[in-house]
Design an enzyme around this catalytic site. Sequence first.
Site, mmCIF file in Angstrom:
data_model
loop_
_atom_site.group_PDB
_atom_site.id
_atom_site.type_symbol
_atom_site.label_atom_id
_atom_site.label_comp_id
_atom_site.label_asym_id
_atom_site.label_seq_id
_atom_site.Cartn_x
_atom_site.Cartn_y
_atom_site.Cartn_z
ATOM 1 N N THR A 67 5.573 -35.518 -37.794
ATOM 2 C CA THR A 67 6.408 -36.577 -38.364
ATOM 3 C C THR A 67 7.886 -36.187 -38.358
ATOM 4 O OG1 THR A 67 5.843 -35.628 -40.506
ATOM 5 C CG2 THR A 67 4.683 -37.639 -39.884
ATOM 6 N N ASP A 68 8.169 -34.879 -38.363
ATOM 7 C CA ASP A 68 9.591 -34.483 -38.564
ATOM 8 C C ASP A 68 10.484 -34.986 -37.443
ATOM 9 O OD1 ASP A 68 8.691 -32.513 -36.741
ATOM 10 O OD2 ASP A 68 9.588 -30.826 -37.835
ATOM 11 N N LEU A 108 2.616 -20.508 -38.452
ATOM 12 C CA LEU A 108 3.157 -20.304 -39.801
ATOM 13 C C LEU A 108 4.661 -20.037 -39.750
ATOM 14 C CD1 LEU A 108 0.218 -18.183 -41.278
ATOM 15 C CD2 LEU A 108 0.639 -20.636 -41.584
ATOM 16 N N SER A 154 6.747 -18.096 -37.852
ATOM 17 C CA SER A 154 7.376 -16.768 -37.794
ATOM 18 C C SER A 154 8.740 -16.860 -37.114
ATOM 19 C CB SER A 154 6.476 -15.774 -37.060
ATOM 20 O OG SER A 154 6.196 -16.230 -35.756
ATOM 21 N N SER A 155 8.886 -17.742 -36.126
ATOM 22 C CA SER A 155 10.179 -17.779 -35.430
ATOM 23 C C SER A 155 11.252 -18.418 -36.309
ATOM 24 C CB SER A 155 10.065 -18.479 -34.078
ATOM 25 O OG SER A 155 9.672 -19.816 -34.226
ATOM 26 N N ASP A 210 10.451 -26.566 -40.117
ATOM 27 C CA ASP A 210 10.164 -25.142 -40.311
ATOM 28 C C ASP A 210 11.380 -24.393 -40.830
ATOM 29 O OD1 ASP A 210 7.892 -26.051 -39.104
ATOM 30 O OD2 ASP A 210 8.227 -25.019 -37.201
ATOM 31 N N TYR A 229 3.568 -30.142 -26.907
ATOM 32 C CA TYR A 229 4.487 -30.570 -27.962
ATOM 33 C C TYR A 229 5.549 -31.501 -27.365
ATOM 34 C CZ TYR A 229 7.496 -30.159 -32.089
ATOM 35 O OH TYR A 229 8.234 -30.420 -33.207
HETATM 36 C C1 GLA Z 1 6.005 -27.243 -35.099
HETATM 37 C C2 GLA Z 1 7.479 -27.656 -35.068
HETATM 38 C C3 GLA Z 1 7.831 -28.523 -36.276
HETATM 39 C C4 GLA Z 1 6.840 -29.670 -36.443
HETATM 40 C C5 GLA Z 1 5.407 -29.177 -36.361
HETATM 41 C C6 GLA Z 1 4.406 -30.291 -36.367
HETATM 42 O O1 GLA Z 1 5.793 -26.401 -36.193
HETATM 43 O O2 GLA Z 1 8.305 -26.524 -35.058
HETATM 44 O O3 GLA Z 1 9.151 -28.978 -36.151
HETATM 45 O O4 GLA Z 1 7.093 -30.669 -35.507
HETATM 46 O O5 GLA Z 1 5.179 -28.389 -35.201
HETATM 47 O O6 GLA Z 1 4.437 -30.949 -37.581
#
Ligand code: GLA
Length: 403
Positions: free
Chosen positions: A48-49, A137, A139-140, A184, A236
């Site tokens: 969603t972001d 999770l 890390s980057s 993130d 992605y």
């Molecule tokens: C990764 C991306 C985030 C987000 C998620 C999915 O973690 O870095 O920005 O899009 O996938 O919610």
Amino acid sequence: MTRHGSDVESDEHIDLDALLDQFSAAFRREADIAVRAPGRVNLIGDHTDYNDGFVLPATIDRDVYVLLAVRNDPIVRLRSANFDESLEYPVERPPDVPAASWKSYVTGAIEELRTLNLVSHGFDMLVTGNVPLGAGLSSSAALEVAVVFGLQSLLEFELNAIDCIRLCQRVEHRYAGVQCGIMDQFCSRLGRRDHALFLDCRSLEYEHEPLPLADAGLAIVIVNSRVSRELAGSKYGERRRECEAAVDVLRRSAPDIVALRDVSADLLHAERGNLDAVLASRARHVVEENERVLQAAAAMRAGDYGQFGQLMNASHDSLRDLYEVSIPELDLLVSEAQSTVGVLGARMTGGGFGGCTVNLVEADSVEELRGRLEWIYEERFRRRLDVYVLEENHQTEILFRAR
Ligand code: GLA
């Protein structure tokens, strides 16, 4: 603090004194400063972001640590304790490094700061951490935030948290080649102890939502499938493009739409004849997931964790069936968890194609869940998994400053 059920190298408890000693051994001098930035687990709101939508992640109790000492020459010396690798270069001439390596995140963050004239002289930097790598999770993001926050704390330049977050996101785009959203980096930088973070990814307004899990007799359990996210980068990007393509189609009849955030369930229904089946599914996931995040935040505020768990379950179904970012390993871990007594909700978390599941569990059912998942996973996939019981939410902070 106890850690459960894992043998990965990064699982080791990190002790500040030991880190300061490592710094001295590596650079033959004392560190001026030590900071850390945490990884995150997304409780609900995936994919969603980058559609200008809503997310509800929380920081975890695993972090990237950065120790620094300033130099009076223009040389940058970097050392990663996790990788046992070093790098040295004049700050104005960053070397070519492999994309999406620790070196690319660190040199990329330094370069972004240098182009803003915030960093111009040399320093020694030790990087280490215990966020599992490639497990979804973040890390980057934790690494980017720790490097920027560490340099900011050392050199005391002005950079507000939002600019720090955007800069770290740019590092991901430019130096790792992943067109990620902002969740993130945002969570790592502004997540807070004992809270989840509700974020509107369009306005960047956010709220810290109290997460009194222990009081409610609940635990958040993260299960690492240990399937590395090989497809993650390419798929992605494909999902992002599909969302943009859906917006292009919908704009023909509703020109005000900027992102899927602006699309209602009603509009989507009315337009279903104009969208091809794949785009319609992707859009439906995003529209409904945004709604679920709003409902989940309300449930959290009301202490209605049963409802929260139901929304997590629905989120997984949607990520699996509509957005198609799950894999059989994650589906098994989720469905098995959902049928375990004492589990309120379970879903894959993060980008997908590997990585972790997140589970909301009654505290006294955690061991039962762990045992069941370990057994069935081994039985079906001949694989081992790692289970992390979230003990606290960390926050980006300075741990040590020499006087
Ligand atoms: C990764 C991306 C985030 C987000 C998620 C999915 O973690 O870095 O920005 O899009 O996938 O919610």
